[in-house]
Design a protein around this motif. Sequence first.
Motif, PDB file in Angstrom:
ATOM      1  N   PRO A  15       0.819  -1.231   0.000  1.00 25.74           N
ATOM      2  CA  PRO A  15       0.000   0.000   0.000  1.00 25.74           C
ATOM      3  C   PRO A  15       0.844   1.269   0.000  1.00 25.74           C
ATOM      4  O   PRO A  15       0.500   2.251  -0.680  1.00 25.74           O
ATOM      5  N   ARG A  16       1.956   1.257   0.745  1.00 18.18           N
ATOM      6  CA  ARG A  16       2.810   2.441   0.767  1.00 18.18           C
ATOM      7  C   ARG A  16       3.422   2.702  -0.598  1.00 18.18           C
ATOM      8  O   ARG A  16       3.529   3.845  -1.050  1.00 18.18           O
ATOM      9  N   THR A  18       2.079   1.740  -3.450  1.00 16.88           N
ATOM     10  CA  THR A  18       0.973   2.185  -4.308  1.00 16.88           C
ATOM     11  C   THR A  18       0.743   3.679  -4.159  1.00 16.88           C
ATOM     12  O   THR A  18       0.560   4.407  -5.149  1.00 16.88           O
ATOM     13  N   LEU A  19       0.760   4.150  -2.925  1.00 16.77           N
ATOM     14  CA  LEU A  19       0.562   5.579  -2.666  1.00 16.77           C
ATOM     15  C   LEU A  19       1.672   6.410  -3.291  1.00 16.77           C
ATOM     16  O   LEU A  19       1.416   7.458  -3.901  1.00 16.77           O
ATOM     17  N   ALA A  22       1.294   6.380  -7.135  1.00 23.38           N
ATOM     18  CA  ALA A  22       0.131   7.189  -7.542  1.00 23.38           C
ATOM     19  C   ALA A  22       0.438   8.670  -7.402  1.00 23.38           C
ATOM     20  O   ALA A  22       0.084   9.478  -8.276  1.00 23.38           O
ATOM     21  N   ARG A 328      -4.226  -1.022  -9.446  1.00 19.26           N
ATOM     22  CA  ARG A 328      -4.112  -0.317  -8.162  1.00 19.26           C
ATOM     23  C   ARG A 328      -3.433   1.030  -8.324  1.00 19.26           C
ATOM     24  O   ARG A 328      -3.770   2.009  -7.643  1.00 19.26           O
ATOM     25  N   GLN A 329      -2.465   1.118  -9.215  1.00 19.65           N
ATOM     26  CA  GLN A 329      -1.773   2.400  -9.427  1.00 19.65           C
ATOM     27  C   GLN A 329      -2.739   3.474  -9.914  1.00 19.65           C
ATOM     28  O   GLN A 329      -2.809   4.570  -9.350  1.00 19.65           O
ATOM     29  N   GLY A 332      -5.410   4.242  -7.399  1.00 16.89           N
ATOM     30  CA  GLY A 332      -4.847   5.089  -6.351  1.00 16.89           C
ATOM     31  C   GLY A 332      -4.731   6.531  -6.791  1.00 16.89           C
ATOM     32  O   GLY A 332      -5.003   7.458  -6.014  1.00 16.89           O
ATOM     33  N   GLU A 333      -4.330   6.762  -8.060  1.00 16.96           N
ATOM     34  CA  GLU A 333      -4.250   8.138  -8.568  1.00 16.96           C
ATOM     35  C   GLU A 333      -5.621   8.799  -8.550  1.00 16.96           C
ATOM     36  O   GLU A 333      -5.767   9.968  -8.187  1.00 16.96           O
ATOM     37  N   VAL A 335      -8.234   8.056  -6.610  1.00 15.84           N
ATOM     38  CA  VAL A 335      -8.671   8.321  -5.238  1.00 15.84           C
ATOM     39  C   VAL A 335      -7.897   9.490  -4.643  1.00 15.84           C
ATOM     40  O   VAL A 335      -8.464  10.358  -3.954  1.00 15.84           O
ATOM     41  N   LEU A 336      -6.591   9.562  -4.904  1.00 13.00           N
ATOM     42  CA  LEU A 336      -5.803  10.695  -4.419  1.00 13.00           C
ATOM     43  C   LEU A 336      -6.290  12.008  -5.021  1.00 13.00           C
ATOM     44  O   LEU A 336      -6.411  13.019  -4.326  1.00 13.00           O
ATOM     45  N   ALA A 383     -13.027   6.300  -6.348  1.00 11.31           N
ATOM     46  CA  ALA A 383     -13.015   4.881  -6.711  1.00 11.31           C
ATOM     47  C   ALA A 383     -13.902   4.602  -7.915  1.00 11.31           C
ATOM     48  O   ALA A 383     -13.514   3.873  -8.839  1.00 11.31           O
TER      49      ALA A 383
END
Length: 405
Positions: A15-16, A18-19, A22, A328-329, A332-333, A335-336, A383
């Motif tokens: 997860p880190r 991925t963040l 992203a 996920r990448q 994640g972008e 959602v960010l 999402a």
Amino acid sequence: MSASAHAPAASRLRPRDTLRVAASGLRARPLRVVLSALGIAVGIAAMVAVVGISASSREEVNERLRELGTNLLTVTPGQSFTGDRAELPAESVEMVDRLEQVTSVSAVGALRDAAVYRNDEIDEDETNALAVSAARTDLLGTVGGTVAAGRWLDSALGSYPTVVLGATAAELLGISGAQADGSVDVWLGGAWFTVVGILDPVPLAPELDSSALIGWEAAAELSGGDVPPTTVYERSDESAVEEVGALLPATVNPAVPSEVVVSRPSDALAAREAADETLTTLLLALGGVSLLVGGIGVANTMVIAVLERRSEIGLRRALGATRAHIRRQFLGESVLLAGFGGIGGAVLGGAVTMAFAAGREWPFALPAWVLGGAAGATVLVGALAGAYPAARAARMPPTAALSTA
């Protein structure tokens, strides 16, 4: 040694990681990110501000009710059997005062043939809908009224041609607080009356705001006879309000209790609060539309990002990234991106609420669930908006992606 012992370890994307990946993707296109996040921010700000302003308004109403009390009842005449306007008995106040649950009672008596003017040269038809009423000296204590300037009627002033004006009446007559010192007269009922006071607005008895109030003895002299009460104001303990309300019609007019109307002024404020809640629901729906438009903007941004970054996707796939990693990448972008808009919108909505409440002198009230709801909404929008672009990026074959480089 088995073949599995020589197999390479499965690629992992924590997860880190991925963040971080992203965030780097968003930093590469700052202007586009800002414009897309702005759409989310507008929707979130609208929703936060609507709920915050509505909550502040309700808190203002609740504070006023706590200050003024919800135990005030008013008694007015209804219609007689023949359809004419009924009258309250002259002894209504004394009869209500006999109830042991009653803590205070007062009354006003409207002088229907009298009007008030700034001077005697004004056309008699230009009344500005201002009423003239006789008032008992204990009226303010019962209705929770206060004097803005000058003084209230007492037993001495009540027998002389003196008048206290409601807030609206003073404004329409062009009389300021500085003139409520006995230096100004008004033409009332065909005689000059000296203005000795001006009231603040009375929330639980708004009819007094547009009234000119004179003493009961002066009213009797002006009308040439006794003045019957037209509105009786009564207070009792909070626990006894319902019981007293049921007793009042028969107490005030034992002969014909059906001709007596009992109301609770605080219910009007509660009804206004209910109307505000309906308006809040409508405005929240409009804020939701803005949020939907912002989500569409995020989806559009992410679709374009996938198309522009085919070579990057192909290279990462060739280096061992799985479809799940690519999905996920980009998710994640998205959602960010929505999260940035949500944070900005929450801050902007809170600032708007604070400024609006301060301008109205309301207490600032922003429920904690609003901020939690804003965060949840942005995650959901991000999402949903990023689901299709992320899936499209994950399905892209490495060879086809690299061939477009």
